[in-house]
Write a protein that holds these residues in place. Sequence first.
Motif, mmCIF file in Angstrom:
data_model
loop_
_atom_site.group_PDB
_atom_site.id
_atom_site.type_symbol
_atom_site.label_atom_id
_atom_site.label_comp_id
_atom_site.label_asym_id
_atom_site.label_seq_id
_atom_site.Cartn_x
_atom_site.Cartn_y
_atom_site.Cartn_z
ATOM 1 N N ASP A 178 0.809 -1.219 0.000
ATOM 2 C CA ASP A 178 0.000 0.000 0.000
ATOM 3 C C ASP A 178 0.849 1.278 0.000
ATOM 4 O O ASP A 178 0.468 2.284 0.574
ATOM 5 N N ARG A 179 2.030 1.204 -0.635
ATOM 6 C CA ARG A 179 2.909 2.366 -0.761
ATOM 7 C C ARG A 179 3.337 2.490 -2.221
ATOM 8 O O ARG A 179 3.231 1.541 -2.989
ATOM 9 N N SER B 256 6.115 6.678 -0.369
ATOM 10 C CA SER B 256 5.000 7.309 0.330
ATOM 11 C C SER B 256 3.830 6.345 0.465
ATOM 12 O O SER B 256 3.616 5.481 -0.382
ATOM 13 N N ASP B 257 3.046 6.559 1.533
ATOM 14 C CA ASP B 257 1.795 5.822 1.696
ATOM 15 C C ASP B 257 0.654 6.562 0.991
ATOM 16 O O ASP B 257 -0.484 6.122 1.037
ATOM 17 N N ARG C 175 -0.164 0.616 -4.780
ATOM 18 C CA ARG C 175 -1.426 1.304 -4.454
ATOM 19 C C ARG C 175 -2.261 1.381 -5.728
ATOM 20 O O ARG C 175 -1.731 1.712 -6.782
#
Length: 146
Positions: free
Chosen positions: A58-59, A127-128, A106
Amino acid sequence: MSWSLAYPLIGMVGGVVTAGGARSATDRQIRLSARPVGDVHPDGWEHCTGSVEEPGPDRFAGRTRVISLDPAMRGRLDDRPSCLLPVGTGEVMRAGSAIEATVSNRPDFQPGDHAVGMLGVQEHVVSDGEGALKIDTSLVPPSTPP
């Protein structure tokens, strides 16, 4: 301090800083090494290199294309009550930047997508997605101020 001299991967272009050069497996960052007293000097910064981090679940990862240099950055260097969260010693200097996604785990960011956010003075970003705003570069270039 002249950021264009202090950080070889970037150059000053019309009030914004743009990343240049070929893709590399090395990440370059500027970190605060000492809080300035009065004027900011080059010896208060650490120029770091390291391996490019791979994004976890999820990044997403991206390459910095533009870094915004603005007066508010000076306020982040002081450790005192403020509306700005101070940068800690040893941390990457916070700055607004525009990035191009290179790898993503993502669904809302795909390789080739562009985003802006407080992603820091560094060549590569992981980054998330929190605080990253996807932009359409066919409508506006990444260097356009918000």
